[in-house]
Write an enzyme that holds these catalytic residues in place. Structure first.
Site, PDB file in Angstrom:
ATOM      1  N   ASP A   1     -10.015  -3.495  -4.958  1.00 35.08           N
ATOM      2  CA  ASP A   1      -9.240  -2.701  -4.567  1.00 35.08           C
ATOM      3  C   ASP A   1      -8.979  -1.232  -5.373  1.00 35.08           C
ATOM      4  O   ASP A   1      -8.995  -1.382  -6.740  1.00 35.08           O
ATOM      5  CB  ASP A   1      -7.793  -3.203  -4.390  1.00 35.08           C
ATOM      6  CG  ASP A   1      -6.790  -2.360  -4.067  1.00 35.08           C
ATOM      7  OD1 ASP A   1      -6.883  -1.385  -3.425  1.00 35.08           O
ATOM      8  OD2 ASP A   1      -5.558  -2.562  -3.729  1.00 35.08           O
TER       9      ASP A   1
ATOM     10  N   SER B   1       0.862  -1.226  -0.076  1.00 32.51           N
ATOM     11  CA  SER B   1       0.016   0.101  -0.068  1.00 32.51           C
ATOM     12  C   SER B   1       0.847   1.241   0.076  1.00 32.51           C
ATOM     13  O   SER B   1       1.756   1.416  -0.840  1.00 32.51           O
ATOM     14  CB  SER B   1      -0.999  -0.021   1.053  1.00 32.51           C
ATOM     15  OG  SER B   1      -1.836   0.844   1.075  1.00 32.51           O
TER      16      SER B   1
ATOM     17  N   HIS C   1      -7.997  -4.813  -0.667  1.00 38.46           N
ATOM     18  CA  HIS C   1      -7.237  -3.923  -0.213  1.00 38.46           C
ATOM     19  C   HIS C   1      -6.866  -4.316   1.159  1.00 38.46           C
ATOM     20  O   HIS C   1      -7.715  -4.321   1.966  1.00 38.46           O
ATOM     21  CB  HIS C   1      -7.224  -2.704  -0.277  1.00 38.46           C
ATOM     22  CG  HIS C   1      -6.019  -1.743  -0.250  1.00 38.46           C
ATOM     23  ND1 HIS C   1      -5.132  -1.418  -1.139  1.00 38.46           N
ATOM     24  CD2 HIS C   1      -5.681  -1.054   0.980  1.00 38.46           C
ATOM     25  CE1 HIS C   1      -4.035  -0.855  -0.761  1.00 38.46           C
ATOM     26  NE2 HIS C   1      -4.251  -0.551   0.517  1.00 38.46           N
TER      27      HIS C   1
END
Ligand code: NAG
Length: 404
Positions: free
Chosen positions: A344, A186, A374
């Site tokens: 995501d 991320s 995610h």
């Protein structure tokens, strides 16, 4: 059940009763669990102890970030030191024949605002990575928002990287200079991509990363209407609105500009700094396969937020938005593993980066999880464990075993 489990169960139940059911698309992995998780995070955001980021941090610490303890993965030596003044936790696997080992620099995720190398799931994850790869894993506690903003977190990561890659430090930890990788998930994937680009450009660095492993990285902040942003705008753990919020916090943009950012006004046609050449680097109608374009139409605002690119230079800075790097920079990057998840908002950032690296001849493995969302990669431990997370993690490990 311990007292925390009771509190956790209670909060989950209370949260569920409090929020309305949100339907998820078919195919999302374990939707009920994900819904519970989302409701729990939203509860945390509303509890409010001072700055909302601090209240989420507190909540995560109390309920989700139990310490791993020394026997979690026996045989991994853990030490807390600083690399060029940046706090890092070093995990040293004790397996192998005592020769040189792999090295892996890791940047945790959390929107440049949350997460700790030394806490909870990240601490557990990096312990396992160290043991599985027989590697020295260095997990970096770079500074976070709201304490700092771009470029500080990036500079912390870069400083730690340069320190780790020095001949003296590699030899102190018995790390093979030919086998040092950089990785993150991320926001950490963003930092890993940016640091990998910088190190590969820097002629003063004699040791370079030989691999990068990016787990659902955030790579650009100019288009919040990619097909994945639209498809997944309300899917936990990262909504489109939170994505924009994390970006503008990181880049020091006035928070009152969130709405115009959500409608892509910051990258409107009247931004003189956005040349056609630059636009092509994040133009998903060029960079995504027809399948991933999902019959979406691009949203390019007719007029822009005047002066925004001058006021928030991070928006065009490749150290914040590695997807905007020119082909020459990309061509020097190490081979890459890029993990993307169907559900995501950041899916298309990873897919576009895959395409751009491949266009200049960099070897890329794109692991795409059709039932992934995610955050799943770091959700491997009770009470937040998902089967797709375990599969993704296993594959990440096996790629590193083969490529680092
Ligand atoms: C993106 O690429 C397509 C295809 O070449 C082009 O028609 C379009 O104008 C580009 N979009 C922008 C905003 O530059």
């Amino acid at each position: 059940m311990g007292p925390f489990s009771v509190v956790f169960t209670f909060l989950l139940t209370a949260s569920l009763a409090y929020y309305v059911y949100t339907p998820f698309p078919d195919g999302v992995e374990e939707p009920w669990k994900l819904m519970l998780l989302d409701a729990t995070f939203r509860t945390a955001q509303r509890l409010g102890f001072g700055h909302y980021i601090r209240s989420i941090r507190r909540f995560r610490e109390v309920l989700l970030e139990s310490d791993a303890g020394e026997d979690f993965v026996p045989g991994v030596k853990v030490s807390d030191v600083t690399f060029s003044g940046v706090p890092v936790r070093v995990y040293e696997a004790s397996g192998g024949q005592g020769g040189l080992r792999r090295g892996l620099l890791y940047f945790h995720g959390g929107g440049w605002a949350l997460g700790r190398a030394k806490k909870g799931s990240y601490d557990k994850l990096t312990r396992i990575v160290s043991a599985e790869l027989d590697a020295v894993v260095v997990s970096v506690d770079y500074r976070l928002y709201p304490e700092v903003q771009f470029p500080e977190p990036y500079l912390d990561c870069l400083a730690a990287a340069k320190h780790f890659l020095s001949a003296e430090v590699l030899s102190r930890y018995s790390v093979d200079p030919e086998r040092v990788g950089v990785s993150g998930d991320s926001a950490g994937g963003n930092l890993a991509a940016a640091v990998a680009q910088e190190i590969s450009q820097d002629s003063s660095m004699t040791v370079k990363f030989s691999a990068q492993a990016l787990v659902y990285p955030a790579l650009q902040a100019l288009d919040f209407h990619t097909p994945s942003c639209i498809q997944n705008q309300n899917i936990p753990v990262l909504s489109r609105s939170s994505l924009v919020q994390f970006w503008i916090q990181y880049l020091g943009v006035d928070l009152s500009l969130k709405e115009p950012f959500l409608s892509n006004q910051h990258s409107g046609l009247q931004q003189p700094l956005l040349t056609p050449e630059l636009r092509a680097r994040f133009n998903w109608t060029l960079l995504l396969s027809a399948e991933h374009q999902k019959n979406q139409s691009p949203v390019v605002a007719g007029q822009g937020l005047e002066g925004i690119l001058e006021k928030a230079p991070g928006l065009l800075d490749i150290r914040a938005s590695p997807l905007l790097a020119n082909p020459e920079v990309l061509s020097k990057c190490p081979k890459a593993y890029i993990l993307t998840c169907e559900f995501d908002v950041l899916r298309d950032d990873g897919l576009m980066y895959t395409q751009r690296l491949q266009n200049v001849g960099v070897q890329v493995t794109n692991a795409h999880y059709k039932d992934g969302f995610h955050g799943c990669f770091s959700m491997l431990f009770w009470p937040l464990e998902f089967d797709v997370g375990r599969r993704a993690f296993r594959h990440y490990i096996s790629w590193l075993q083969d490529n680092l």
